[in-house]
Write a protein that holds these residues in place. Structure first.
Motif, PDB file in Angstrom:
ATOM      1  N   MET A 194       0.845  -1.164   0.000  1.00 33.81           N
ATOM      2  CA  MET A 194       0.000   0.000   0.000  1.00 33.81           C
ATOM      3  C   MET A 194       0.903   1.245   0.000  1.00 33.81           C
ATOM      4  O   MET A 194       1.798   1.357   0.823  1.00 33.81           O
ATOM      5  CB  MET A 194      -0.890  -0.013   1.243  1.00 33.81           C
ATOM      6  N   PRO A 195       0.678   2.150  -0.918  1.00 30.06           N
ATOM      7  CA  PRO A 195       1.507   3.355  -0.981  1.00 30.06           C
ATOM      8  C   PRO A 195       1.352   4.217   0.271  1.00 30.06           C
ATOM      9  O   PRO A 195       0.310   4.227   0.914  1.00 30.06           O
ATOM     10  CB  PRO A 195       0.966   4.096  -2.207  1.00 30.06           C
ATOM     11  N   ALA A 196       2.406   4.928   0.581  1.00 29.55           N
ATOM     12  CA  ALA A 196       2.406   5.807   1.750  1.00 29.55           C
ATOM     13  C   ALA A 196       3.120   7.101   1.407  1.00 29.55           C
ATOM     14  O   ALA A 196       3.939   7.148   0.493  1.00 29.55           O
ATOM     15  CB  ALA A 196       3.105   5.125   2.924  1.00 29.55           C
ATOM     16  N   ILE A 197       2.795   8.141   2.139  1.00 33.79           N
ATOM     17  CA  ILE A 197       3.483   9.414   1.981  1.00 33.79           C
ATOM     18  C   ILE A 197       4.575   9.478   3.032  1.00 33.79           C
ATOM     19  O   ILE A 197       4.306   9.338   4.225  1.00 33.79           O
ATOM     20  CB  ILE A 197       2.507  10.593   2.148  1.00 33.79           C
ATOM     21  N   VAL A 198       5.801   9.672   2.583  1.00 34.73           N
ATOM     22  CA  VAL A 198       6.949   9.717   3.481  1.00 34.73           C
ATOM     23  C   VAL A 198       7.425  11.160   3.570  1.00 34.73           C
ATOM     24  O   VAL A 198       7.653  11.807   2.551  1.00 34.73           O
ATOM     25  CB  VAL A 198       8.093   8.813   2.973  1.00 34.73           C
ATOM     26  N   ASP A 240       7.352   0.516  -1.463  1.00 32.80           N
ATOM     27  CA  ASP A 240       6.877  -0.863  -1.466  1.00 32.80           C
ATOM     28  C   ASP A 240       8.011  -1.826  -1.790  1.00 32.80           C
ATOM     29  O   ASP A 240       8.895  -1.518  -2.580  1.00 32.80           O
ATOM     30  CB  ASP A 240       5.763  -1.045  -2.494  1.00 32.80           C
TER      31      ASP A 240
END
Length: 73
Positions: A1-5, A23
């Motif tokens: 699942m994509p995330a904002i870093v 990912d």
């Protein structure tokens, strides 16, 4: 699942270290090392006060393989 870093800082990375952002299915190590250190060896910070009156590091390890890396490309 994509995330904002958000912003991050890398101070140092070893020669066989891995930095991964995003990912990933698998990360395979290419090297292995065994580290022995006594009490207070890896402390970091300003004005530390470490009091180790009696210290003994047990380096006996009868394992034949700690981290198998055979087959990692």
């Amino acid at each position: 699942m994509p995330a904002i870093v958000g912003a991050f800082k890398i101070n140092a990375i070893g020669t066989s270290g891995v930095i991964h952002i995003g990912d990933c299915i698998t990360i395979s190590p290419q090297a292995e090392v065994r580290t022995f250190a006594g009490a207070g060896s890896f402390n970091t910070g300003d004005s530390l006060k470490v009091m180790n009156y009696k210290n003994a590091t047990n380096v006996y390890d009868n394992d034949a393989v700690d981290q198998p890396i055979v087959g990692n490309a």
